[in-house]
Write a protein that holds these residues in place. Structure first.
Motif, PDB file in Angstrom:
ATOM      1  N   GLU A 157       0.823  -1.213   0.000  1.00 33.71           N
ATOM      2  CA  GLU A 157       0.000   0.000   0.000  1.00 33.71           C
ATOM      3  C   GLU A 157       0.853   1.258   0.000  1.00 33.71           C
ATOM      4  N   GLU A 206       1.547   3.331  -3.168  1.00 31.63           N
ATOM      5  CA  GLU A 206       0.561   4.254  -3.709  1.00 31.63           C
ATOM      6  C   GLU A 206       0.974   5.701  -3.451  1.00 31.63           C
ATOM      7  N   LYS A 261      -0.983   8.098  -2.600  1.00 31.37           N
ATOM      8  CA  LYS A 261      -1.666   8.471  -1.368  1.00 31.37           C
ATOM      9  C   LYS A 261      -2.101   7.194  -0.656  1.00 31.37           C
ATOM     10  N   ASN A 294      -3.581   4.453   1.716  1.00 30.96           N
ATOM     11  CA  ASN A 294      -4.749   4.386   2.585  1.00 30.96           C
ATOM     12  C   ASN A 294      -4.343   3.647   3.852  1.00 30.96           C
ATOM     13  N   ASN A 333      -5.922   2.888   6.352  1.00 33.48           N
ATOM     14  CA  ASN A 333      -6.955   2.005   6.900  1.00 33.48           C
ATOM     15  C   ASN A 333      -6.843   0.563   6.402  1.00 33.48           C
TER      16      ASN A 333
END
Length: 352
Positions: free
Chosen positions: A232, A235, A237, A239, A241
């Motif tokens: 992740e 990326e 931005k 995430n 979560n």
């Protein structure tokens, strides 16, 4: 959401023996690393049972804090033992029952939330819990109990459903870890099968089979860390979560202990005796990159996910760690495998 999520196929790393070259002693990876690791996992789960029992009987902020600290220890013990993904941990879906991840579309989380909100009595005994979804049985579920939306009630509500569920999860994890130790050391257990492969065995007919499955730990698991723990961060931005164990603030601690487990397994696998020059050189290259990974993961584990997100220098360190982990896979496949007489097929992971 992640734009380039890793797509998993069944593990299909094809390894064919090409010569009689042997590692020092693959069984040492079990006796010197995995047995103590599983014993520690069982002991830590046992301590978590006690912490949850105390919290249930005497709810307080202090006892919740103790239970959360115990959970962090349990994550640490699990992650350290996790790199070896064959043998006892693969029986009866234990790998997924201990830690269901990745949890795509939060399917497992929704099951845990439903069990808590509905106060499902069937998750309050180990026997019935073991028959339910794997997502309800391990670390992810216990994390939500201790750090999720209803966790504050654990400070005030004695013998609450949520607290008793958390205690049952710890009992379930202890039962699995304890049996995993037995499955290793029993007279007909994995260590015995490693040390004395038999033609009639379904797993290890030859010493070549033992070498092959041992080697897969060092070829495959660094890639798993990169693809399921750190992907992740690639990326623009990220995430936060969707990061593992993010509620407990243990995302990078998980990564560090995973790598420390690989390091300990590698030391046991390679042994202390001298090796032929080319094999020694390949082992040294792997160890060099492994030390790089350890240093970076240790530094990152001192920071929260939010701190890493806000700091470009730390973001670059995550990127570098992913490069190093993929380099470990390549060194294993391209340098170590040929020296052990292994021909390596395609990777088990598709996508980055």
């Amino acid at each position: 959401m992640m734009k380039h999520a890793a797509q998993f196929a069944p593990f299909a790393l094809s390894l064919i023996m090409a010569s009689s070259a042997q590692a020092q002693d693959p069984s040492a990876m079990l006796t010197d690393y995995l047995v103590p690791a599983y014993q520690q996992l069982a002991a830590t789960a046992d301590a978590q049972i006690d912490a949850m029992e105390t919290l249930c009987q005497t709810p307080s902020e202090a006892n919740l804090h103790t239970a959360r600290e115990g959970f962090a220890d349990l994550v640490s013990a699990y992650a350290y033992a996790e790199p070896v993904r064959f043998g006892p941990i693969k029986l009866n879906d234990r790998l997924e029952r201990l830690y269901f991840w990745p949890d795509r579309k939060s399917t497992g989380l929704k099951q845990v939330q439903k069990a808590l909100v509905g106060e499902d009595e069937s998750v309050l005994s180990v026997d019935s819990l073991q028959d339910k979804s794997v997502a309800l049985q391990g670390l992810n579920a216990l994390e939500y109990v201790l750090h999720g939306a209803l966790a504050d009630k654990l400070k005030t509500d004695a013998n609450s459903h949520a607290c008793r569920y958390g205690e049952t999860i710890a009992q379930n994890m202890w039962a699995m870890a304890d049996q995993m130790v037995v499955d290793l050391v029993a007279e007909d257990g994995l260590i015995a099968q490693f040390e004395n492969p038999q033609e009639r065995s379904a797993l290890f007919r030859t010493e070549e089979d033992v070498l092959k499955i041992s080697f897969e730990t060092f070829s495959h698991f660094p890639e798993i860390i990169s693809a399921t723990r750190l992907n992740e961060w690639a990326e623009e931005k990220p995430n936060l979560n969707v990061l593992p164990l993010r509620r407990a603030g243990l995302s990078m601690n998980l990564v560090l202990r995973d790598i420390e487990g690989v390091s300990a397994a590698f030391d046991a696998f390679t042994g202390t005796d001298e090796h032929e020059e080319m094999l020694a050189s390949a082992f040294d290259a792997y160890r060099f990159e492994l030390d790089n990974a350890l240093r970076n993961a240790k530094e990152l584990s001192a920071h929260s996910n939010q701190e890493i997100l806000a700091d470009d220098a730390l973001r670059k360190k995550v990127h570098y760690l992913r490069i190093v982990l993929n380099s470990l896979r390549d060194i294993a496949n391209e340098q170590i495998a040929p020296e052990l007489g292994l021909v390596v097929g395609f990777s088990s992971l598709d996508g980055d």
